[in-house]
Design an enzyme around this catalytic site. Structure first.
Site, PDB file in Angstrom:
ATOM      1  N   GLU A  37      42.145  10.702 -36.054  1.00 49.74           N
ATOM      2  CA  GLU A  37      43.598  10.656 -36.203  1.00 49.74           C
ATOM      3  C   GLU A  37      43.936  10.478 -37.676  1.00 49.74           C
ATOM      4  O   GLU A  37      43.489   9.512 -38.313  1.00 49.74           O
ATOM      5  CB  GLU A  37      44.191   9.484 -35.410  1.00 49.74           C
ATOM      6  CG  GLU A  37      45.719   9.407 -35.556  1.00 49.74           C
ATOM      7  CD  GLU A  37      46.332   8.144 -34.940  1.00 49.74           C
ATOM      8  OE1 GLU A  37      45.851   7.043 -35.236  1.00 49.74           O
ATOM      9  OE2 GLU A  37      47.296   8.284 -34.158  1.00 49.74           O
ATOM     10  N   ARG A  39      46.453   9.231 -40.059  1.00 47.84           N
ATOM     11  CA  ARG A  39      47.678   8.427 -40.131  1.00 47.84           C
ATOM     12  C   ARG A  39      48.370   8.804 -41.436  1.00 47.84           C
ATOM     13  O   ARG A  39      48.231   8.127 -42.460  1.00 47.84           O
ATOM     14  CB  ARG A  39      47.339   6.937 -40.088  1.00 47.84           C
ATOM     15  CG  ARG A  39      47.215   6.352 -38.690  1.00 47.84           C
ATOM     16  CD  ARG A  39      48.557   6.328 -37.942  1.00 47.84           C
ATOM     17  NE  ARG A  39      49.526   5.496 -38.625  1.00 47.84           N
ATOM     18  CZ  ARG A  39      49.716   4.213 -38.362  1.00 47.84           C
ATOM     19  NH1 ARG A  39      49.046   3.609 -37.419  1.00 47.84           N
ATOM     20  NH2 ARG A  39      50.606   3.521 -39.044  1.00 47.84           N
ATOM     21  N   ARG A  71      53.577   7.756 -38.434  1.00 46.16           N
ATOM     22  CA  ARG A  71      54.222   6.705 -37.664  1.00 46.16           C
ATOM     23  C   ARG A  71      55.591   6.340 -38.225  1.00 46.16           C
ATOM     24  O   ARG A  71      55.754   6.152 -39.423  1.00 46.16           O
ATOM     25  CB  ARG A  71      53.296   5.467 -37.617  1.00 46.16           C
ATOM     26  CG  ARG A  71      53.720   4.355 -36.715  1.00 46.16           C
ATOM     27  CD  ARG A  71      53.780   4.732 -35.238  1.00 46.16           C
ATOM     28  NE  ARG A  71      52.483   4.913 -34.588  1.00 46.16           N
ATOM     29  CZ  ARG A  71      52.215   5.964 -33.775  1.00 46.16           C
ATOM     30  NH1 ARG A  71      53.130   6.899 -33.546  1.00 46.16           N
ATOM     31  NH2 ARG A  71      51.033   6.066 -33.203  1.00 46.16           N
ATOM     32  N   HIS A 133      55.681   1.808 -28.693  1.00 43.53           N
ATOM     33  CA  HIS A 133      55.153   0.575 -29.298  1.00 43.53           C
ATOM     34  C   HIS A 133      56.144  -0.560 -29.118  1.00 43.53           C
ATOM     35  O   HIS A 133      57.349  -0.356 -29.241  1.00 43.53           O
ATOM     36  CB  HIS A 133      54.900   0.764 -30.798  1.00 43.53           C
ATOM     37  CG  HIS A 133      53.941   1.855 -31.088  1.00 43.53           C
ATOM     38  ND1 HIS A 133      54.327   3.172 -31.193  1.00 43.53           N
ATOM     39  CD2 HIS A 133      52.596   1.844 -31.274  1.00 43.53           C
ATOM     40  CE1 HIS A 133      53.267   3.929 -31.429  1.00 43.53           C
ATOM     41  NE2 HIS A 133      52.198   3.160 -31.479  1.00 43.53           N
ATOM     42  N   LYS A 160      51.128   7.148 -24.446  1.00 46.67           N
ATOM     43  CA  LYS A 160      50.448   6.013 -25.076  1.00 46.67           C
ATOM     44  C   LYS A 160      51.382   4.817 -25.094  1.00 46.67           C
ATOM     45  O   LYS A 160      52.498   4.903 -25.598  1.00 46.67           O
ATOM     46  CB  LYS A 160      50.048   6.384 -26.511  1.00 46.67           C
ATOM     47  CG  LYS A 160      49.353   5.257 -27.265  1.00 46.67           C
ATOM     48  CD  LYS A 160      49.063   5.652 -28.727  1.00 46.67           C
ATOM     49  CE  LYS A 160      48.458   4.488 -29.495  1.00 46.67           C
ATOM     50  NZ  LYS A 160      48.375   4.763 -30.951  1.00 46.67           N
ATOM     51  N   ARG A 199      41.036  -3.006 -25.949  1.00 42.95           N
ATOM     52  CA  ARG A 199      40.476  -1.801 -26.585  1.00 42.95           C
ATOM     53  C   ARG A 199      39.106  -1.468 -26.004  1.00 42.95           C
ATOM     54  O   ARG A 199      38.629  -0.347 -26.112  1.00 42.95           O
ATOM     55  CB  ARG A 199      40.398  -2.013 -28.099  1.00 42.95           C
ATOM     56  CG  ARG A 199      41.790  -2.131 -28.704  1.00 42.95           C
ATOM     57  CD  ARG A 199      41.780  -2.523 -30.172  1.00 42.95           C
ATOM     58  NE  ARG A 199      43.137  -2.773 -30.623  1.00 42.95           N
ATOM     59  CZ  ARG A 199      43.962  -1.843 -31.115  1.00 42.95           C
ATOM     60  NH1 ARG A 199      43.557  -0.603 -31.226  1.00 42.95           N
ATOM     61  NH2 ARG A 199      45.183  -2.166 -31.484  1.00 42.95           N
ATOM     62  N   GLN A 221      41.538  -5.779 -35.394  1.00 38.65           N
ATOM     63  CA  GLN A 221      40.923  -4.608 -34.780  1.00 38.65           C
ATOM     64  C   GLN A 221      39.443  -4.867 -34.552  1.00 38.65           C
ATOM     65  O   GLN A 221      38.822  -5.654 -35.255  1.00 38.65           O
ATOM     66  CB  GLN A 221      41.020  -3.417 -35.731  1.00 38.65           C
ATOM     67  CG  GLN A 221      42.412  -2.932 -35.966  1.00 38.65           C
ATOM     68  CD  GLN A 221      42.831  -1.922 -34.922  1.00 38.65           C
ATOM     69  OE1 GLN A 221      42.021  -1.526 -34.097  1.00 38.65           O
ATOM     70  NE2 GLN A 221      44.084  -1.548 -34.937  1.00 38.65           N
TER      71      GLN A 221
END
Lengths: 238, 238
Positions: A37, A39, A71, A133, A160, A199, A221
């Site tokens: 991805e 970003r 985003r 989100h 998502k 995750r 993360q």
């Protein structure tokens, strides 16, 4: 079956390696991930020609499907956002890069530009992720259901949902919502420190993608290695 | 609030260290576990006096709550069973050891002796776990609901469900059943290789106990260290 590039989505959980800026492009050597991805909102240089050349260079380096995400500033997980783009600027960027990638992520709450982005992506036969989100809470199941339905109605190939988990109950609830949701493929992620286990265990409950930054220093993360090892262990045991 | 010894059950997931025979008694030094389960059916010596002395010795070594289990031969996770006890012999053993432990586990499917074991344990004010094992499959949610209700009706303080997971879907379903079950405290475990992740993620979905053998060599089980580290990480993030 929904596809992203040549990859069939939904049979197992695929790992998305997130490239949060041009300086992380050199780290694209990891063959244990399934999707990349870009970003784009985290890149310093937003010149369309630079971005297009970057994507073309990536295509030479890797056969992984590419996803473009720019985003919306109100929904970025990085605070503060790197660029304060107007929605018009964002739409223009989307139109420049979409032809060169396999899929695009647009926010359900991006009221001003969601329709033109969707129409443009569909016109180019690209895979469409519509994302939601919420950095404050995990909405109730009824609201989650409405979100998924609305995204599907707008034409999402993949929905998502990324919502903040105040406690472990929020994680359990989102996972069970995902398991029981009939509108697959669905990605669901509990945000925040408590949520990070989602995750990994999302793969048990039917979340089709899980995201990890190529820059492994990002707070909260999991590292790609941790993700890959654990998810592979789950699948090996199938 | 249900208690086992001095331990309140249900607020978090407690780790049960299983002692599968007298030779593992010397390994009872692990302070990272919360409860000890004597798997009496795995002991070589079933003399009541030996067992009572063993329990008294354990009490000197540890303040952890003690659970007595004499698993019914048809429901043992060890094949073949070490002893072929008649139900009458098993009942007699239960009566000998129950006065010295904090709780007892009796199988819902032990039709012949479940009532006298329950009555005896209740008379001694011991905590009662009623367990259901299925090594072939994970029954449908309706059947799982009936099992929980029946165990509760018989007087279970804690209901334990351990069912074989043929695939990852069985794990997800059992976890969501646990999360949504109103009859807590409930222990739920997916058996088999695929199911082993349930021993960790059960803590997210409200399973009140998770079991690990002090003998860490047992096939398909997670080590106590792996369990403790992972579950603590989940709770630290609360």
């Amino acid at each position: 079956m929904i596809k992203l590039g040549n990859l069939e989505i939904g049979e197992k959980t695929h790992i998305v390696g997130v490239i949060p800026g041009e300086k992380f492009l050199k780290e694209v050597t990891n063959t244990t991930i399934d999707i990349l991805e870009l970003r784009i909102d985290r890149f310093d240089n937003l010149e369309p020609n630079f971005l297009i050349e970057t994507i073309k260079d990536l295509r030479k380096k890797t056969t992984l499907p590419l996803l473009a995400t720019i985003r919306r500033k109100e929904e970025t997980d990085f605070k503060p956002p790197k660029h304060i783009l107007s929605e018009k600027e964002r739409l223009n960027l989307f139109k420049q890069v979409i032809p060169f990638v396999d899929g695009v992520d647009i926010e359900l709450q991006a009221k001003e530009i969601i329709s033109p982005v969707i129409n443009f992506a569909k016109g180019k036969k690209k895979t469409l992720i519509i994302s939601y989100h919420n950095f404050k809470e995990t909405p109730g199941n009824e609201k989650l259901g409405i979100i998924v339905k609305e995204a599907k109605r707008k034409g999402a190939d993949i929905v998502k949902i990324a919502t903040y988990a105040k406690n472990i109950d929020d994680v359990a609830r989102l996972m069970c919502f995902t398991y029981q949701c009939s509108q697959k493929p669905l990605v669901s992620i509990s945000l925040g420190k408590i949520g990070s286990i989602s995750r990994i265990i999302g793969s048990v409950f039917g979340s089709c993608l899980t995201y990890a930054f190529l820059d492994e220093s990002k707070n909260g993360q999991l590292s790609i290695k941790e993700l890959v090892d654990t998810i592979n262990r789950i699948y090996e045991r199938r």
